[in-house]
Scaffold this motif. Sequence first.
Motif, PDB file in Angstrom:
ATOM      1  N   ILE A 115      -6.428   1.384  11.552  1.00 59.21           N
ATOM      2  CA  ILE A 115      -7.340   0.260  11.808  1.00 59.21           C
ATOM      3  C   ILE A 115      -6.528  -0.982  12.195  1.00 59.21           C
ATOM      4  O   ILE A 115      -6.790  -1.616  13.208  1.00 59.21           O
ATOM      5  CB  ILE A 115      -8.188  -0.075  10.554  1.00 59.21           C
ATOM      6  N   LEU A 116      -5.565  -1.335  11.343  1.00 55.42           N
ATOM      7  CA  LEU A 116      -4.727  -2.506  11.602  1.00 55.42           C
ATOM      8  C   LEU A 116      -3.672  -2.148  12.651  1.00 55.42           C
ATOM      9  O   LEU A 116      -3.306  -0.961  12.777  1.00 55.42           O
ATOM     10  CB  LEU A 116      -4.024  -2.946  10.306  1.00 55.42           C
ATOM     11  N   PRO A 117      -3.175  -3.154  13.398  1.00 55.34           N
ATOM     12  CA  PRO A 117      -2.093  -2.853  14.347  1.00 55.34           C
ATOM     13  C   PRO A 117      -0.906  -2.190  13.636  1.00 55.34           C
ATOM     14  O   PRO A 117      -0.615  -2.489  12.476  1.00 55.34           O
ATOM     15  CB  PRO A 117      -1.705  -4.247  14.873  1.00 55.34           C
ATOM     16  N   ARG A 118      -0.252  -1.299  14.353  1.00 57.42           N
ATOM     17  CA  ARG A 118       0.826  -0.487  13.768  1.00 57.42           C
ATOM     18  C   ARG A 118       1.980  -1.346  13.236  1.00 57.42           C
ATOM     19  O   ARG A 118       2.654  -0.973  12.289  1.00 57.42           O
ATOM     20  CB  ARG A 118       1.331   0.499  14.841  1.00 57.42           C
ATOM     21  N   GLU A 119       2.183  -2.530  13.842  1.00 56.43           N
ATOM     22  CA  GLU A 119       3.304  -3.397  13.431  1.00 56.43           C
ATOM     23  C   GLU A 119       2.960  -4.258  12.224  1.00 56.43           C
ATOM     24  O   GLU A 119       3.759  -5.099  11.820  1.00 56.43           O
ATOM     25  CB  GLU A 119       3.708  -4.344  14.587  1.00 56.43           C
ATOM     26  N   TRP A 120       1.759  -4.095  11.658  1.00 57.57           N
ATOM     27  CA  TRP A 120       1.334  -4.942  10.536  1.00 57.57           C
ATOM     28  C   TRP A 120       2.376  -4.872   9.416  1.00 57.57           C
ATOM     29  O   TRP A 120       2.807  -3.786   9.049  1.00 57.57           O
ATOM     30  CB  TRP A 120      -0.010  -4.448  10.005  1.00 57.57           C
ATOM     31  N   PRO A 121       2.774  -6.037   8.853  1.00 57.93           N
ATOM     32  CA  PRO A 121       3.780  -5.976   7.779  1.00 57.93           C
ATOM     33  C   PRO A 121       3.225  -5.327   6.508  1.00 57.93           C
ATOM     34  O   PRO A 121       2.290  -5.849   5.902  1.00 57.93           O
ATOM     35  CB  PRO A 121       4.140  -7.449   7.548  1.00 57.93           C
ATOM     36  N   VAL A 122       3.806  -4.198   6.182  1.00 57.80           N
ATOM     37  CA  VAL A 122       3.354  -3.413   5.032  1.00 57.80           C
ATOM     38  C   VAL A 122       4.531  -3.210   4.091  1.00 57.80           C
ATOM     39  O   VAL A 122       5.629  -2.841   4.537  1.00 57.80           O
ATOM     40  CB  VAL A 122       2.806  -2.040   5.491  1.00 57.80           C
ATOM     41  N   PHE A 123       4.336  -3.471   2.796  1.00 59.13           N
ATOM     42  CA  PHE A 123       5.314  -3.077   1.779  1.00 59.13           C
ATOM     43  C   PHE A 123       4.921  -1.687   1.306  1.00 59.13           C
ATOM     44  O   PHE A 123       3.887  -1.513   0.672  1.00 59.13           O
ATOM     45  CB  PHE A 123       5.285  -4.035   0.590  1.00 59.13           C
ATOM     46  N   ASP A 124       5.755  -0.713   1.637  1.00 55.62           N
ATOM     47  CA  ASP A 124       5.418   0.667   1.268  1.00 55.62           C
ATOM     48  C   ASP A 124       5.749   0.933  -0.193  1.00 55.62           C
ATOM     49  O   ASP A 124       6.840   0.585  -0.658  1.00 55.62           O
ATOM     50  CB  ASP A 124       6.208   1.641   2.152  1.00 55.62           C
ATOM     51  N   THR A 168       0.834  -1.208   0.000  1.00 53.61           N
ATOM     52  CA  THR A 168       0.000   0.000   0.000  1.00 53.61           C
ATOM     53  C   THR A 168       0.867   1.256   0.000  1.00 53.61           C
ATOM     54  O   THR A 168       2.018   1.234   0.437  1.00 53.61           O
ATOM     55  CB  THR A 168      -0.923   0.011   1.235  1.00 53.61           C
ATOM     56  N   SER A 169       0.266   2.312  -0.462  1.00 54.31           N
ATOM     57  CA  SER A 169       0.909   3.627  -0.378  1.00 54.31           C
ATOM     58  C   SER A 169       0.409   4.383   0.847  1.00 54.31           C
ATOM     59  O   SER A 169       0.739   5.554   1.020  1.00 54.31           O
ATOM     60  CB  SER A 169       0.590   4.437  -1.634  1.00 54.31           C
ATOM     61  N   ALA A 170      -0.402   3.721   1.656  1.00 51.55           N
ATOM     62  CA  ALA A 170      -1.100   4.447   2.730  1.00 51.55           C
ATOM     63  C   ALA A 170      -0.912   3.778   4.085  1.00 51.55           C
ATOM     64  O   ALA A 170      -1.873   3.562   4.821  1.00 51.55           O
ATOM     65  CB  ALA A 170      -2.587   4.550   2.376  1.00 51.55           C
ATOM     66  N   ARG A 171       0.340   3.468   4.424  1.00 49.44           N
ATOM     67  CA  ARG A 171       0.604   2.802   5.710  1.00 49.44           C
ATOM     68  C   ARG A 171      -0.006   3.580   6.874  1.00 49.44           C
ATOM     69  O   ARG A 171      -0.636   2.989   7.763  1.00 49.44           O
ATOM     70  CB  ARG A 171       2.119   2.681   5.932  1.00 49.44           C
ATOM     71  N   GLU A 172       0.184   4.883   6.856  1.00 49.91           N
ATOM     72  CA  GLU A 172      -0.284   5.675   8.001  1.00 49.91           C
ATOM     73  C   GLU A 172      -1.799   5.529   8.176  1.00 49.91           C
ATOM     74  O   GLU A 172      -2.296   5.405   9.301  1.00 49.91           O
ATOM     75  CB  GLU A 172       0.107   7.144   7.786  1.00 49.91           C
ATOM     76  N   LEU A 173      -2.521   5.492   7.054  1.00 47.25           N
ATOM     77  CA  LEU A 173      -3.989   5.380   7.132  1.00 47.25           C
ATOM     78  C   LEU A 173      -4.427   3.976   7.540  1.00 47.25           C
ATOM     79  O   LEU A 173      -5.286   3.814   8.409  1.00 47.25           O
ATOM     80  CB  LEU A 173      -4.615   5.756   5.782  1.00 47.25           C
ATOM     81  N   VAL A 174      -3.858   2.947   6.899  1.00 45.08           N
ATOM     82  CA  VAL A 174      -4.340   1.583   7.186  1.00 45.08           C
ATOM     83  C   VAL A 174      -4.016   1.160   8.614  1.00 45.08           C
ATOM     84  O   VAL A 174      -4.764   0.387   9.218  1.00 45.08           O
ATOM     85  CB  VAL A 174      -3.801   0.537   6.176  1.00 45.08           C
ATOM     86  N   THR A 175      -2.916   1.705   9.172  1.00 49.16           N
ATOM     87  CA  THR A 175      -2.577   1.311  10.544  1.00 49.16           C
ATOM     88  C   THR A 175      -3.340   2.141  11.582  1.00 49.16           C
ATOM     89  O   THR A 175      -3.069   2.053  12.768  1.00 49.16           O
ATOM     90  CB  THR A 175      -1.057   1.399  10.792  1.00 49.16           C
TER      91      THR A 175
END
Lengths: 136, 96
Positions: free
Chosen positions: A119-128, A110-117
């Motif tokens: 809702i999702l826990p902040r440590e969720w594995p995200v490929f920015d 996602t391009s929107a880590r700040e937004l999705v986290t």
Amino acid sequence: MPEPALVLDADAALAYARGQHDVGFVISAAADEKLEVIVPALCLAEAHRRGTSEDVPYLELLASLPHVTVPGIGMDDCLFLGGFAKTVGSLHLSHAVIEAARSPETQLITSARELVTRILPREWPVFDIPPADDGE
Amino acid sequence: MTKKIAISVPDDVAERLAREPNVSAYITEAVRRNMVAERVHEMQRQAGMDIREEKIAEARERLVKAREAWTPELHAKWLALFGEMNRVRAAGESRA
């Protein structure tokens, strides 16, 4: 419970279509790792809305790959779709969050880590990835 | 339709297969999963996409590393979120 998967948001789908940010390599790697790739229907629709005619064949290719599924929205999801959208700012990103939350060990491009986290826990594995360069 | 074939496998694979109640089904599933990966690479290659093996290998490492982010603490947080979503869904169904 669904198997762990890799979820793409609209910007990730557009990046795939444009050969950007190594998303295509991750999609290939997911196949090697026997990982299902999920492109939520609203994310795919948003990518088509923002994409050009040159993007269309590659978005269609993405959706047709044998390890890719394009889940729609069921009645049960509408409450979350609308509710999460108030927080993340769009229905399509909300759909990505819902699909990511269905299973543990799911990863999100996602391009929107700040937004999705939010809702999702902040440590969720995200490929920015950077937001798609389409003026939005 | 099925076809009976004889194969040779290394000892460790043979030991693993010995624990399977249905070896044919187990091997078929594993081969089918590999066939999916081959098909993905082939479809992308035919579309003219970049499928350089070294870049795919890097991406595989990223996926494996990201999986390591799933600590027991993150599992617990996911379970709380998932449970809450299921609770809300169930409440909606009972209202209907």
